[in-house]
Motif scaffolding. Sequence first.
Motif, PDB file in Angstrom:
ATOM      1  N   GLU A  16       0.914  -1.130  -0.161  1.00  0.00           N
ATOM      2  CA  GLU A  16       0.010  -0.181  -0.203  1.00  0.00           C
ATOM      3  C   GLU A  16       0.735   1.342  -0.014  1.00  0.00           C
ATOM      4  O   GLU A  16       1.802   1.129   0.841  1.00  0.00           O
ATOM      5  N   SER A  34      -3.054   1.170  -3.913  1.00  0.00           N
ATOM      6  CA  SER A  34      -2.857  -0.285  -3.638  1.00  0.00           C
ATOM      7  C   SER A  34      -2.191  -1.131  -4.816  1.00  0.00           C
ATOM      8  O   SER A  34      -2.959  -0.954  -5.687  1.00  0.00           O
ATOM      9  N   HIS A 118       0.636   1.866  13.797  1.00  0.00           N
ATOM     10  CA  HIS A 118      -0.536   1.304  14.010  1.00  0.00           C
ATOM     11  C   HIS A 118      -1.334   1.256  15.235  1.00  0.00           C
ATOM     12  O   HIS A 118      -2.578   1.544  15.331  1.00  0.00           O
ATOM     13  N   SER A 139      -1.335  -8.574  11.905  1.00  0.00           N
ATOM     14  CA  SER A 139      -1.566  -8.170  10.290  1.00  0.00           C
ATOM     15  C   SER A 139      -0.965  -9.403   9.503  1.00  0.00           C
ATOM     16  O   SER A 139      -0.772 -10.584  10.229  1.00  0.00           O
ATOM     17  N   GLY A 167      -2.465 -12.925  10.087  1.00  0.00           N
ATOM     18  CA  GLY A 167      -2.882 -12.607   8.475  1.00  0.00           C
ATOM     19  C   GLY A 167      -2.237 -13.362   7.706  1.00  0.00           C
ATOM     20  O   GLY A 167      -3.288 -13.808   6.549  1.00  0.00           O
ATOM     21  N   GLY A 279      -3.927  -5.012   9.927  1.00  0.00           N
ATOM     22  CA  GLY A 279      -5.240  -5.186   9.162  1.00  0.00           C
ATOM     23  C   GLY A 279      -6.274  -6.203   9.589  1.00  0.00           C
ATOM     24  O   GLY A 279      -7.367  -6.074   9.392  1.00  0.00           O
ATOM     25  N   ALA A 282      -9.506  -5.420  11.329  1.00  0.00           N
ATOM     26  CA  ALA A 282     -10.614  -4.968  10.652  1.00  0.00           C
ATOM     27  C   ALA A 282     -11.784  -6.346  10.641  1.00  0.00           C
ATOM     28  O   ALA A 282     -12.755  -6.131  10.348  1.00  0.00           O
ATOM     29  N   LYS A 307     -10.769   1.036   7.753  1.00  0.00           N
ATOM     30  CA  LYS A 307     -10.048   1.508   6.856  1.00  0.00           C
ATOM     31  C   LYS A 307      -8.560   1.886   7.542  1.00  0.00           C
ATOM     32  O   LYS A 307      -7.749   1.926   6.696  1.00  0.00           O
ATOM     33  N   CYS A 309      -7.231   0.462  10.073  1.00  0.00           N
ATOM     34  CA  CYS A 309      -6.688  -0.668  10.517  1.00  0.00           C
ATOM     35  C   CYS A 309      -5.455  -1.167   9.478  1.00  0.00           C
ATOM     36  O   CYS A 309      -4.636  -1.584   9.911  1.00  0.00           O
ATOM     37  N   THR A 310      -5.814  -1.317   8.219  1.00  0.00           N
ATOM     38  CA  THR A 310      -4.790  -1.606   7.184  1.00  0.00           C
ATOM     39  C   THR A 310      -3.765  -0.540   7.014  1.00  0.00           C
ATOM     40  O   THR A 310      -4.107   0.564   7.450  1.00  0.00           O
ATOM     41  N   ASP A 311      -2.737  -0.838   6.318  1.00  0.00           N
ATOM     42  CA  ASP A 311      -1.671   0.176   6.290  1.00  0.00           C
ATOM     43  C   ASP A 311      -2.213   1.386   5.303  1.00  0.00           C
ATOM     44  O   ASP A 311      -2.815   1.411   4.428  1.00  0.00           O
ATOM     45  N   ASN A 312      -1.677   2.478   6.054  1.00  0.00           N
ATOM     46  CA  ASN A 312      -2.097   3.845   5.466  1.00  0.00           C
ATOM     47  C   ASN A 312      -1.190   4.995   5.801  1.00  0.00           C
ATOM     48  O   ASN A 312      -0.470   4.798   6.875  1.00  0.00           O
TER      49      ASN A 312
END
Length: 348
Positions: A16, A34, A118, A139, A167, A279, A282, A307, A309-312
Amino acid sequence: MADEPLILGIETSCDETGVGIVRGHTLLADALASSVEEHARFGGVVPEVASRAHLEAIVPTMRRALDTAGVTLADVDAIAVTAGPGLAGALLVGVAAAKGYALAAEKPVYGVNHLAAHVAVDTLEHGPLPEPAVALLVSGGHSSLLLVDNLATGVTPLGATIDDAAGEAFDKVARLLGLPFPGGPPIDREARNGAADAIAFPRGLTAPKDLAAHRFDFSFSGLKTAVARWVEARQRAGEPVPVPDVAASFQEAVCDVLTTKAIRACRDRGVETLVLGGGVAANSRLRALAEERAARYGIRVRVPRPKLCTDNGAMVAALGSHLVAAGVAPSRLDLPADSAMPLTTVSV
């Protein structure tokens, strides 16, 4: 408030490309590109593909974030970037971009820890983090329990995965069931139509002898293997595989272990706040089970919207904002990308 620092965050640790902009605890922009569809046909993230995708996406993603926030690079007070852990090539793209932007705009740069970010992202929704707190980060690459005494100066690892991360197990089981990559969302959807108690899958590192040595550690390799053997046995017998039941029973096993150990960590340490991140946070069952079990002991669960929770990039900017507010010195411009950055290092 206008007098709070304006922080830009860059995230490129995996697949991401994220650029976020925050002022204090207020999120102004969260632009994301992504490359997950490019990896889907391989059933997992391909490092070289991820690195090339970041190179293509970083400039347009930066422009979108600045436009959305209605600011220019000159307005930014500092730039934060994920320096590790993650894929080495992917990290290098973000770190090099951050250095370039910092030099061009004469701004300080903060190289930060992906996992600590995170935790920090929760402050964008729920305000300052009570300290101490326990953080459960789950994750594709990490399953960790952390004691957060002071997010600006360091965290104390309590436990981590000793093999497959949660994950990663979701991705592998999804492939067994013929579900798309990444595996978390499709398993979550299938599980809603299945029975969580249909199949008695194992709970790794929960036996008394395991708890003595691995009280807060996780292991999902045995669970993944148990699912594979169960599915293969059905196929050999010529019987259909009940995908919803397998998904629900597998998901329950993962969430049962994660929440049991997280609540135990809170009680052992006398901590009243549990933060979920990563991730897998979520996942609807993980969130519900954590809330249910925490309520029995008066523990508050804080979890960002899916939204975040995931990589950003927002999470990186949030941690950068926290560091600036705490008076932490910025990184040197020769800061490295460290694919194996330890949890105890919040910033470099």
